[in-house]
Scaffold this motif. Structure first.
Motif, PDB file in Angstrom:
ATOM      1  N   ALA A  32     -24.033  -3.529 -13.489  1.00 25.35           N
ATOM      2  CA  ALA A  32     -23.996  -4.696 -12.618  1.00 25.35           C
ATOM      3  C   ALA A  32     -23.696  -5.956 -13.421  1.00 25.35           C
ATOM      4  O   ALA A  32     -24.099  -6.082 -14.576  1.00 25.35           O
ATOM      5  CB  ALA A  32     -25.330  -4.836 -11.908  1.00 25.35           C
ATOM      6  N   THR A  33     -23.011  -6.870 -12.772  1.00 24.77           N
ATOM      7  CA  THR A  33     -22.775  -8.156 -13.420  1.00 24.77           C
ATOM      8  C   THR A  33     -23.820  -9.169 -12.977  1.00 24.77           C
ATOM      9  O   THR A  33     -24.063 -10.155 -13.622  1.00 24.77           O
ATOM     10  CB  THR A  33     -21.386  -8.704 -13.066  1.00 24.77           C
ATOM     11  N   GLU A  34     -24.438  -8.877 -11.837  1.00 17.45           N
ATOM     12  CA  GLU A  34     -25.517  -9.745 -11.363  1.00 17.45           C
ATOM     13  C   GLU A  34     -26.799  -9.360 -12.062  1.00 17.45           C
ATOM     14  O   GLU A  34     -27.146  -8.189 -12.110  1.00 17.45           O
ATOM     15  CB  GLU A  34     -25.704  -9.555  -9.854  1.00 17.45           C
ATOM     16  N   THR A  35     -27.492 -10.335 -12.592  1.00 13.71           N
ATOM     17  CA  THR A  35     -28.751  -9.974 -13.258  1.00 13.71           C
ATOM     18  C   THR A  35     -29.922 -10.708 -12.642  1.00 13.71           C
ATOM     19  O   THR A  35     -30.799 -11.215 -13.333  1.00 13.71           O
ATOM     20  CB  THR A  35     -28.683 -10.312 -14.758  1.00 13.71           C
ATOM     21  N   THR A  36     -29.926 -10.805 -11.331  1.00 16.64           N
ATOM     22  CA  THR A  36     -31.031 -11.521 -10.668  1.00 16.64           C
ATOM     23  C   THR A  36     -32.341 -10.791 -10.912  1.00 16.64           C
ATOM     24  O   THR A  36     -32.477  -9.602 -10.674  1.00 16.64           O
ATOM     25  CB  THR A  36     -30.793 -11.591  -9.144  1.00 16.64           C
ATOM     26  N   VAL A  48     -20.895   2.347 -14.491  1.00 18.78           N
ATOM     27  CA  VAL A  48     -20.704   0.986 -14.007  1.00 18.78           C
ATOM     28  C   VAL A  48     -21.983   0.201 -14.187  1.00 18.78           C
ATOM     29  O   VAL A  48     -23.062   0.682 -13.852  1.00 18.78           O
ATOM     30  CB  VAL A  48     -20.308   0.998 -12.512  1.00 18.78           C
ATOM     31  N   VAL A  85     -17.106   1.530  -6.942  1.00 17.36           N
ATOM     32  CA  VAL A  85     -18.500   1.894  -6.676  1.00 17.36           C
ATOM     33  C   VAL A  85     -19.091   0.994  -5.594  1.00 17.36           C
ATOM     34  O   VAL A  85     -19.790   1.460  -4.690  1.00 17.36           O
ATOM     35  CB  VAL A  85     -19.329   1.817  -7.984  1.00 17.36           C
ATOM     36  N   LEU A  86     -18.776  -0.291  -5.665  1.00 18.88           N
ATOM     37  CA  LEU A  86     -19.282  -1.208  -4.647  1.00 18.88           C
ATOM     38  C   LEU A  86     -18.719  -0.851  -3.276  1.00 18.88           C
ATOM     39  O   LEU A  86     -19.426  -0.899  -2.271  1.00 18.88           O
ATOM     40  CB  LEU A  86     -18.900  -2.655  -4.981  1.00 18.88           C
ATOM     41  N   ARG A 101     -15.703  -0.666 -11.067  1.00 20.00           N
ATOM     42  CA  ARG A 101     -16.894  -1.329 -10.536  1.00 20.00           C
ATOM     43  C   ARG A 101     -16.699  -1.606  -9.052  1.00 20.00           C
ATOM     44  O   ARG A 101     -17.582  -1.354  -8.225  1.00 20.00           O
ATOM     45  CB  ARG A 101     -17.152  -2.628 -11.302  1.00 20.00           C
TER      46      ARG A 101
END
Lengths: 207, 460
Positions: A177-181, A175, A92-93, A89
């Motif tokens: 995302a862990t952010e789910t905004t 991958v 990729v970032l 992850r």
């Protein structure tokens, strides 16, 4: 690679180190962008360009360091599948960060050339306050052109990005995302998603 | 590949236009001859470098010596492309010739900067807005946010991280600068991601947003391309193969030419026998007239034979009309009015001696067009008659005795016997250089040039 380094990577802090470095890199590239934004405008000045050069050098160094640690982490057998996922992850970032940074470097080069301090086009009146010294015309004499360090950096980053994209066999779709905004939400939520997809156990042919 | 080239040409055009606008913007900055700058007052903050719409319009009029209408049009173009942005009512990208304030966009956000706005960039901008406004985005921005969240989900963590860092970096600036930078960024995205962009991406509606400056020529091009008639490649290839099969025996390079190839044997009989007008055509030639109508009508000999046939059918005026139209299309510019009038008198006027049968609509259009004659005024009528001959007379021609006799009487030239002794072949020599035929000192040159074997071509 020095044996000492290898120990560091093997430790549980590998992911942590990379994550911290990634944040630092984001900070550096964001700061760099703020300066590039002002090139060619009323905020432009030799001091701004010096500062921009300093920031981009910092970002380059951080990039190279982060890349080293990430690669080292990915090359070895992972401590746990979760760690491997995390590293991927972060990989990729990191690629995205490089992409964005490189884009800004290209723009900086273009703008520095267009609005060259040595008799190019005069900067525009954009409403910003000039960084540092009030008068740019009567200011310092010929500075060492910032384009030189720019060109080298661009080449360095471009080569790194190309190498990483073709070298590491980490498909972006593996991958998540862990952010789910979501737009509707009031504040961002962080949810660690336990992810046991096809990546776990598959052999990544990293350089 | 052709589409790619055209797409590139279109992009080149867009960049050229952009560069011109940039030059204009730079001249607006001139401290002496540029536009008057004013201060913008927002409660307690004062921001310099604002201009009124009327000042901009006035400046354009003075600088380029154009009318107010043109100046407004030009000004609007500049605003739509994002080089100047409005400070009041930022979502309305128009230039108002009044006290409305505007400001120059920072070059970082110039649309011509060779790197188009990326999804990553836009995602970060939306994420920033989302964080700051705590989810309160405008409708189309909400949609775009969700769209991007799906498309680049793998790097969404970076998007949010970078958004946060950019917000932090901006906080360090003084208030006036913060406001300006926000406005600049907002203006950039209003130009590059107007409402409707998401639909383009999502593909649900094909309505191209009218104010998407850089992509507009490309969108137009793609639209036109989609409307073109398309043929399946398999059918195309079939047609191509059929064409080749039909024409291969007629190709002098592929199948040889009788009696012999003039380039090899220096014998020009082949050309003589296939000249535009000969008494007896070759068999291959007459065969070709049967391939399609254009082979027949474009061969002078074939056309003569067609005329003979049409005379028998009392429809020779069609061919004459067609020929007259060809004369108009490819003839001298100075004679156009004369030829058009002659055609009208002979073929189209009521009671004309050689009146041609055209449908009423085409006739009406043609008669209207004759009032302002030009080279292509007869195109519709000519096409109508051409198709008439092709569909009606041509099939009958092929079945006629006339054509059958032509086929029977057509010659197949005998192949030249190959000489056994090569040195008995005609001496080969190059023609003298045309430079030797220059008028000054021509006589002198002539006496010097070698005159061995007779030269096939005539020296002028």
């Amino acid at each position: 690679m020095a044996p000492g380094r290898r120990d560091v990577c093997r430790g549980p802090g590998a992911v942590g180190t990379c994550a911290t470095a990634q944040v630092a890199l984001c900070k550096a590239t964001a700061g760099h962008r703020q300066l590039v934004l002002q090139l060619g405008g009323s905020g432009d000045s030799p001091r701004l360009r010096e500062e921009r050069c300093r920031r981009s050098a910092e970002a380059c160094e951080l990039s190279m360091g982060l890349r080293r640690v990430l690669l080292a982490g990915l090359r070895q057998a992972p401590a746990s599948p979760l760690e491997r996922q995390e590293l991927e992850r972060l990989w990729v970032l990191f690629l995205s960060t490089l992409e964005l940074f490189l884009q800004d470097l290209y723009r900086a080069q273009h703008l520095c050339q267009l609005f060259s301090m040595q008799g190019g086009v005069a900067p525009l009146c954009t409403g910003l306050v000039c960084w540092g010294l009030p008068s740019r015309r009567g200011g310092r004499p010929s500075q060492p052109p910032t384009t030189q360090c720019l060109e080298e950096e661009i080449e360095q980053m471009r080569a790194m990005l190309a190498e990483m994209e073709s070298g590491a066999n980490i498909p972006p779709w593996t991958v998540e995302a862990t952010e789910t905004t979501q737009p509707a939400e009031r504040s961002s939520t962080r949810e660690r998603m336990a992810w046991g997809g096809p990546c776990a156990g598959h052999c990544c042919g990293v350089l | 590949p052709a589409a790619g080239c055209l797409g590139q040409a279109v992009a080149c055009q867009a960049r050229f236009l952009a560069r011109q606008m940039e030059r204009m913007i730079v001249s607006m900055q001139d401290p002496d001859m540029g536009i008057k700058m004013r201060n913008q007052r927002l409660l307690i903050t004062v921001i310099p470098h604002a201009m009124t719409g009327s000042d901009i319009v006035e400046w354009l009029i003075q600088k380029y010596g154009i009318s107010e209408e043109e100046s407004l049009h030009l000004g609007n173009l500049i605003v739509k492309h994002g080089y100047i942005y409005p400070l009041k009512d930022p979502r309305s990208l128009v230039l108002r010739a009044d006290e409305s304030p505007y400001r120059f966009q920072t070059p970082y956000f110039w649309t011509s900067t060779k790197w188009p706005a990326t999804e990553l960039d836009y995602a970060i901008y939306l994420a920033k807005k989302n964080i700051r406004k705590q989810g309160d985005l405008i409708e189309h921005e909400k949609d775009n946010y969700n769209l991007l969240h799906k498309r680049i989900n793998h790097t969404w963590d970076f998007v949010v991280m970078q958004a946060r860092e950019q917000l932090r970096a901006a906080k360090q600036r003084r208030k006036g600068d913060r406001i300006v930078i926000d406005c600049q960024e907002q203006a950039y995205w209003l130009v590059n991601r107007p409402p409707g962009w998401g639909q383009l991406l999502g593909g649900t509606s094909c309505q191209a947003p009218q104010h998407l400056p850089c992509a507009w020529p490309q969108i137009e091009y793609c639209r036109k391309a989609m409307a073109r008639t398309r043929v399946k490649s398999s059918i195309c290839l079939e047609g191509y193969i059929k064409f080749n099969e039909q024409y291969v025996p007629h190709d002098p390079i592929m199948s040889g030419c009788l009696p012999s190839n003039p380039w090899i044997t220096d014998d020009t009989t082949y050309w003589a026998m296939n000249a535009p007008t000969v008494t007896t055509p070759t068999k291959l030639r007459v065969e070709r007239w049967g391939f399609n109508f254009s082979e027949l009508i474009n061969d002078p000999l074939g056309r003569t034979q067609l005329l003979e046939f049409l005379k028998k059918e009392f429809s020779a005026e069609n061919l004459s009309f067609w020929e007259a139209c060809e004369e108009l299309r490819y003839g001298e510019q100075s004679r156009i009015a004369e030829i058009v009038d002659s055609i009208y008198q002979q073929f189209l006027a009521p009671g004309a001696t050689r009146w041609v049968n055209i449908d009423s609509k085409t006739m009406e259009r043609t008669l209207e067009g004759i009032k302002t004659p030009h080279r292509y005024v007869m195109d519709d009528a000519q096409m109508h008659i051409y198709m008439l001959m092709k569909k009606d007379s041509y099939p009958r021609f092929l079945k006629s005795d006339l054509y059958k006799n032509l086929m029977a009487e057509a010659v197949i030239p005998p192949e030249t016997k190959k000489r056994v002794f090569p040195f008995m072949r005609k001496q080969r020599h190059s023609s003298p250089s045309p430079a030797l035929l220059l008028p000054a000192g021509e006589a002198e040159e002539r006496s010097r040039s070698p005159s061995t074997a007779p030269v096939p071509e005539e020296e002028s």
